[in-house]
Design a protein around this motif. Structure first.
Motif, PDB file in Angstrom:
ATOM      1  N   MET A  33       0.841  -1.195   0.000  1.00  0.00           N
ATOM      2  CA  MET A  33       0.000   0.000   0.000  1.00  0.00           C
ATOM      3  C   MET A  33       0.875   1.244   0.000  1.00  0.00           C
ATOM      4  O   MET A  33       2.000   1.217   0.480  1.00  0.00           O
ATOM      5  CB  MET A  33      -0.919   0.026   1.226  1.00  0.00           C
ATOM      6  CG  MET A  33      -1.910  -1.110   1.286  1.00  0.00           C
ATOM      7  SD  MET A  33      -2.879  -1.109   2.812  1.00  0.00           S
ATOM      8  CE  MET A  33      -4.232  -0.055   2.313  1.00  0.00           C
ATOM      9  N   SER A  34       0.302   2.327  -0.507  1.00  0.00           N
ATOM     10  CA  SER A  34       0.978   3.626  -0.494  1.00  0.00           C
ATOM     11  C   SER A  34       0.683   4.323   0.830  1.00  0.00           C
ATOM     12  O   SER A  34      -0.206   3.915   1.584  1.00  0.00           O
ATOM     13  CB  SER A  34       0.463   4.487  -1.647  1.00  0.00           C
ATOM     14  OG  SER A  34      -0.895   4.842  -1.421  1.00  0.00           O
ATOM     15  N   ALA A  35       1.400   5.405   1.085  1.00  0.00           N
ATOM     16  CA  ALA A  35       1.171   6.185   2.303  1.00  0.00           C
ATOM     17  C   ALA A  35      -0.265   6.705   2.345  1.00  0.00           C
ATOM     18  O   ALA A  35      -0.907   6.696   3.397  1.00  0.00           O
ATOM     19  CB  ALA A  35       2.168   7.337   2.395  1.00  0.00           C
ATOM     20  N   ALA A  36      -0.787   7.132   1.211  1.00  0.00           N
ATOM     21  CA  ALA A  36      -2.164   7.649   1.161  1.00  0.00           C
ATOM     22  C   ALA A  36      -3.166   6.544   1.510  1.00  0.00           C
ATOM     23  O   ALA A  36      -4.133   6.781   2.248  1.00  0.00           O
ATOM     24  CB  ALA A  36      -2.464   8.226  -0.215  1.00  0.00           C
ATOM     25  N   GLU A  37      -2.932   5.332   1.011  1.00  0.00           N
ATOM     26  CA  GLU A  37      -3.839   4.223   1.312  1.00  0.00           C
ATOM     27  C   GLU A  37      -3.754   3.825   2.785  1.00  0.00           C
ATOM     28  O   GLU A  37      -4.774   3.563   3.422  1.00  0.00           O
ATOM     29  CB  GLU A  37      -3.500   3.021   0.419  1.00  0.00           C
ATOM     30  CG  GLU A  37      -3.821   3.256  -1.039  1.00  0.00           C
ATOM     31  CD  GLU A  37      -3.213   2.209  -1.956  1.00  0.00           C
ATOM     32  OE1 GLU A  37      -3.893   1.839  -2.932  1.00  0.00           O
ATOM     33  OE2 GLU A  37      -2.068   1.764  -1.701  1.00  0.00           O
ATOM     34  N   VAL A  38      -2.542   3.810   3.338  1.00  0.00           N
ATOM     35  CA  VAL A  38      -2.367   3.510   4.762  1.00  0.00           C
ATOM     36  C   VAL A  38      -3.084   4.573   5.591  1.00  0.00           C
ATOM     37  O   VAL A  38      -3.791   4.260   6.551  1.00  0.00           O
ATOM     38  CB  VAL A  38      -0.869   3.424   5.136  1.00  0.00           C
ATOM     39  CG1 VAL A  38      -0.678   3.398   6.653  1.00  0.00           C
ATOM     40  CG2 VAL A  38      -0.224   2.202   4.489  1.00  0.00           C
ATOM     41  N   ALA A  75       4.087   7.517  -6.284  1.00  0.00           N
ATOM     42  CA  ALA A  75       3.803   7.025  -4.933  1.00  0.00           C
ATOM     43  C   ALA A  75       4.459   5.663  -4.752  1.00  0.00           C
ATOM     44  O   ALA A  75       4.287   4.773  -5.586  1.00  0.00           O
ATOM     45  CB  ALA A  75       2.302   6.912  -4.712  1.00  0.00           C
ATOM     46  N   LYS A  76       5.214   5.516  -3.674  1.00  0.00           N
ATOM     47  CA  LYS A  76       5.816   4.223  -3.350  1.00  0.00           C
ATOM     48  C   LYS A  76       4.767   3.358  -2.671  1.00  0.00           C
ATOM     49  O   LYS A  76       3.925   3.845  -1.926  1.00  0.00           O
ATOM     50  CB  LYS A  76       7.013   4.405  -2.414  1.00  0.00           C
ATOM     51  CG  LYS A  76       8.180   5.086  -3.057  1.00  0.00           C
ATOM     52  CD  LYS A  76       9.331   5.220  -2.084  1.00  0.00           C
ATOM     53  CE  LYS A  76      10.498   5.932  -2.752  1.00  0.00           C
ATOM     54  NZ  LYS A  76      11.601   6.133  -1.819  1.00  0.00           N
ATOM     55  N   ARG A  77       4.861   2.064  -2.935  1.00  0.00           N
ATOM     56  CA  ARG A  77       4.001   1.090  -2.274  1.00  0.00           C
ATOM     57  C   ARG A  77       4.907   0.259  -1.361  1.00  0.00           C
ATOM     58  O   ARG A  77       5.961  -0.194  -1.781  1.00  0.00           O
ATOM     59  CB  ARG A  77       3.279   0.223  -3.291  1.00  0.00           C
ATOM     60  CG  ARG A  77       2.362   1.058  -4.184  1.00  0.00           C
ATOM     61  CD  ARG A  77       1.625   0.228  -5.192  1.00  0.00           C
ATOM     62  NE  ARG A  77       0.591  -0.614  -4.622  1.00  0.00           N
ATOM     63  CZ  ARG A  77      -0.579  -0.173  -4.130  1.00  0.00           C
ATOM     64  NH1 ARG A  77      -0.840   1.112  -4.146  1.00  0.00           N
ATOM     65  NH2 ARG A  77      -1.462  -1.004  -3.648  1.00  0.00           N
ATOM     66  N   TYR A  78       4.499   0.091  -0.116  1.00  0.00           N
ATOM     67  CA  TYR A  78       5.300  -0.591   0.890  1.00  0.00           C
ATOM     68  C   TYR A  78       4.677  -1.932   1.247  1.00  0.00           C
ATOM     69  O   TYR A  78       3.461  -2.102   1.195  1.00  0.00           O
ATOM     70  CB  TYR A  78       5.402   0.265   2.153  1.00  0.00           C
ATOM     71  CG  TYR A  78       6.015   1.615   1.893  1.00  0.00           C
ATOM     72  CD1 TYR A  78       7.396   1.784   1.905  1.00  0.00           C
ATOM     73  CD2 TYR A  78       5.220   2.722   1.619  1.00  0.00           C
ATOM     74  CE1 TYR A  78       7.974   3.016   1.659  1.00  0.00           C
ATOM     75  CE2 TYR A  78       5.790   3.962   1.374  1.00  0.00           C
ATOM     76  CZ  TYR A  78       7.153   4.104   1.391  1.00  0.00           C
ATOM     77  OH  TYR A  78       7.721   5.320   1.145  1.00  0.00           O
TER      78      TYR A  78
END
Length: 192
Positions: A33-38, A75-78
């Motif tokens: 997930m990206s920071a925005a999704e988290v 956007a990075k996904r972690y």
């Protein structure tokens, strides 16, 4: 072991010793997930989610699992690489006070989860401080590890159709057998 090695271990342990970061690790076990999704999923600000993600990446608890273009930016996904738990032991043994910080964060997270427990549904709660033979202990540890891996590997994105929102916390360790200081139990002095 150098002093920096010990600091790296403390840094990683302290990075995880926060209720929000524990939630992020659980969340990112099921899907990148990206920071925005988290932020949306955990009801955080984007800045707060980004801060906690950076702390976990710096402590080598998360990996970047890809990037995507969003409105002209990237956007990075972690992802939490649960499958490598135990494969990257850190040098040294964390100080007891650092372990206590972690356990306190886990305790706060368990309190939050218990308040969300679905009534009238199957559950299992257990607590024991006891003495068992080595074979029983080895089997119990293997079963705890198997249950943990089963759930980590089956974890899916939040609210996926056909899934249940569940919680599992397990802490299992061999104790010293030395009574706590300040209790009335055991000898007055314990030599090291």
């Amino acid at each position: 072991m150098g002093e920096d090695d010990g600091r790296a271990d403390v840094s990683a342990l302290r990075a995880v010793a926060h209720p929000v970061r524990l939630r992020i690790l659980s969340l990112l076990t099921g899907t990148p997930m990206s920071a925005a999704e988290v932020a949306r999923e955990l009801d955080l600000t984007h800045a707060n989610a980004s801060y906690h993600l950076r702390q976990l990446v710096d402590a080598d608890e998360l990996v970047v699992a890809g990037e995507e273009r969003i409105r002209g930016g990237v956007a990075k996904r972690y992802r939490y690489p649960h499958e490598r738990r135990g494969e990257h032991p850190r040098p040294g043994d964390p100080r007891p006070e650092d372990r206590v910080l972690y356990v306190r964060a886990v305790g706060q997270e368990i309190e939050r989860r218990v308040l969300q427990r679905r009534p009238q549904r199957p559950q299992q709660m257990s607590d024991l401080e006891g003495w068992v033979d080595e074979a029983t202990w080895a089997r119990a540890l293997a079963l705890v590890q198997e249950a943990s891996m089963l759930l980590h590997e089956a974890n899916r994105p939040p609210r996926t159709t056909g899934t249940l929102h569940v919680s599992l916390t397990a802490v299992a360790f061999e104790m010293t057998g030395i009574p706590d200081e300040g209790t009335d139990e055991g000898p007055d002095e314990v030599s090291s």
